[in-house]
Design a protein around this motif. Structure first.
Motif, short mmCIF file in Angstrom:
data_model
loop_
_atom_site.label_atom_id
_atom_site.label_comp_id
_atom_site.label_asym_id
_atom_site.label_seq_id
_atom_site.Cartn_x
_atom_site.Cartn_y
_atom_site.Cartn_z
N SER A 124 -1.31 2.68 7.04
CA SER A 124 -1.35 1.23 6.71
C SER A 124 -0.03 0.80 6.88
CB SER A 124 -2.24 1.05 5.49
OG SER A 124 -3.52 1.37 5.44
N THR A 138 -3.53 3.93 -4.67
CA THR A 138 -2.35 2.93 -4.87
C THR A 138 -2.02 2.60 -6.22
OG1 THR A 138 -2.33 2.07 -2.44
CG2 THR A 138 -1.30 0.56 -4.24
N HIS A 153 -0.34 4.11 1.76
CA HIS A 153 -0.67 4.86 2.69
C HIS A 153 0.01 4.60 4.17
CE1 HIS A 153 -3.89 6.20 -0.02
NE2 HIS A 153 -4.13 4.87 -0.14
N ASN A 169 -9.38 -0.20 7.60
CA ASN A 169 -9.45 1.35 7.38
C ASN A 169 -9.06 1.63 6.08
OD1 ASN A 169 -10.61 1.20 10.17
ND2 ASN A 169 -8.28 1.15 10.69
N GLU A 170 -8.85 0.90 4.86
CA GLU A 170 -8.47 1.20 3.55
C GLU A 170 -9.92 1.31 3.01
OE1 GLU A 170 -5.26 0.10 1.20
OE2 GLU A 170 -3.93 1.12 2.80
N THR A 171 -10.39 2.57 2.30
CA THR A 171 -11.27 2.34 1.60
C THR A 171 -11.01 2.14 -0.13
OG1 THR A 171 -10.98 4.75 0.90
CG2 THR A 171 -12.11 4.39 2.93
N THR A 178 0.62 -6.17 -4.11
CA THR A 178 -0.23 -5.15 -3.06
C THR A 178 -1.15 -5.94 -2.44
OG1 THR A 178 -2.04 -5.00 -4.97
CG2 THR A 178 -0.25 -3.32 -5.01
N CYS A 215 -7.95 -4.52 0.99
CA CYS A 215 -8.82 -4.70 2.12
C CYS A 215 -8.13 -4.59 3.68
CB CYS A 215 -9.67 -5.81 2.09
SG CYS A 215 -10.68 -5.68 0.41
N THR A 274 0.93 -1.09 -0.01
CA THR A 274 -0.06 -0.13 -0.14
C THR A 274 0.67 1.25 0.09
OG1 THR A 274 -1.67 1.38 1.23
CG2 THR A 274 -0.06 -0.12 2.54
N MET A 286 -8.90 4.69 -1.31
CA MET A 286 -7.43 4.43 -1.01
C MET A 286 -6.79 3.35 -1.74
SD MET A 286 -7.96 4.82 3.12
CE MET A 286 -6.25 4.79 3.58
N MET A 287 -7.30 2.37 -2.09
CA MET A 287 -7.00 1.09 -2.97
C MET A 287 -6.53 1.82 -4.47
SD MET A 287 -8.82 -2.08 -1.43
CE MET A 287 -10.11 -1.63 -0.38
#
Length: 310
Positions: free
Chosen positions: A158, A204, A155, A195-197, A189, A192, A153, A200-201
């Motif tokens: 994460s 990436t 983020h 807290n990743e929406t 990668t 899920c 990811t 957000m995915m």
């Protein structure tokens, strides 16, 4: 006829057949490595999701030689298939985390096997020193070498949660260096993460679209027994998708992926004896069939002119 055959996305199977004019079968190997997240360099417990097998639960036996592991792997493949060409995949732990002399020994042992057409090495971007890059460059002159990098990811929250242990700048540097010496990069990668929406995915994916990578593995987060993630999940359960939700998510992500990037994996499967969740992933045949049916029946491209980008 679809641009990429009956799967309607740029699958590894399609790429391999177009490039090598035959199907290649992957043999997962264990080179006897560990990881800086395990040996005390960065940490002692590994990434939060990582099993005791270092994400190589289906790899060969590290107590025997690479040649023997390849021979054993061929025997397993030949029970189900008639193919005779292989990808030697160093899968378990971090496969450039050792002295160059040792790496040269085990990689040459694999690449010199006549039936091995590709050497694929899973590693971390912070374990690619200049002398290791020189070795990879030399090996790539013998047979194709692929490097698989575990990004998971982009983020930061994460990244901290999973204990990845290196900054995004280091990943970018590794991709640039590998691209410079002509070695394809396949990025791992994880989908899920807590807290990743969906957005957000997608972020990436968008980030990777801007880098000179050649392949991607989309791995649904698996919760396995005896991991720190399992302890966290027991104390603080979080959402994981149903099969139907996951199919829809894949459609969205693939439709936003740069079309020349080869999709090496769409889910993954953990050992059934270790899998806590999502339970539906244990039925590998059902999952793969459902994915292919979804892509066949659903216009994920929604009119996008993906041919012009390929």
């Amino acid at each position: 006829m679809e641009r990429w055959g009956d799967k309607r996305y740029y699958s590894l199977d399609y790429y391999v057949k177009q490039t090598f004019q035959e199907k290649l079968y992957k043999i997962a190997l264990d080179g006897g490595m560990t990881c800086p997240n395990r040996d005390g360099t960065l940490g002692n417990t590994g990434c939060i999701f990582c099993s005791a097998g270092g994400s190589g639960d289906f790899a060969g036996d590290r107590n025997v030689s690479i040649k023997e592991q390849i021979s054993d792997g061929k025997s397993l493949v030949q029970r189900k298939h008639t193919g005779s060409s292989y990808i030697a995949y160093f899968q378990a732990y971090t496969n450039t985390y050792a002295p160059v002399s040792y790496l040269e020994q085990i990689f040459m042992e694999a690449i010199q096997e006549p039936d091995v057409k590709v050497l694929s090495i899973a590693t971390r971007p912070d374990c690619l020193s200049d002398d290791i890059l020189d070795l990879l460059n030399c090996l790539n002159q013998i047979k194709p070498v692929w490097i698989e990098l575990g990004l998971q990811t982009i983020h930061e929250k994460s990244v901290e949660f999973i204990r990845r242990g290196y900054p995004l700048s280091m990943f970018e540097r590794a991709v640039t260096q590998l691209h410079h010496i002509g070695i394809p990069v396949i990025v791992h990668t994880i989908l899920c993460l807590p807290n990743e929406t969906k957005q957000m995915m997608l972020d990436t994916i968008s980030y990777l679209n801007r880098l000179p990578i050649q392949g991607i593995k989309l791995q649904l987060l698996h919760i396995l027994k005896h991991t720190d993630l399992a302890k966290y999940y027991e104390q603080s359960p979080f959402w994981l998708p149903s099969l139907e939700e996951y199919l829809e998510l894949l459609g969205v992500l693939i439709s936003h992926l740069r079309p020349d990037i080869v999709v090496h994996r769409l889910t993954g499967d953990g050992p059934k004896n270790l899998l806590i969740a999502p339970k539906w992933t244990a039925n590998k045949r059902l999952v793969l069939n459902s994915i292919q049916k979804y892509f066949k029946d659903t216009d994920i491209w929604q009119g996008k002119d993906y041919l012009s980008h390929a």
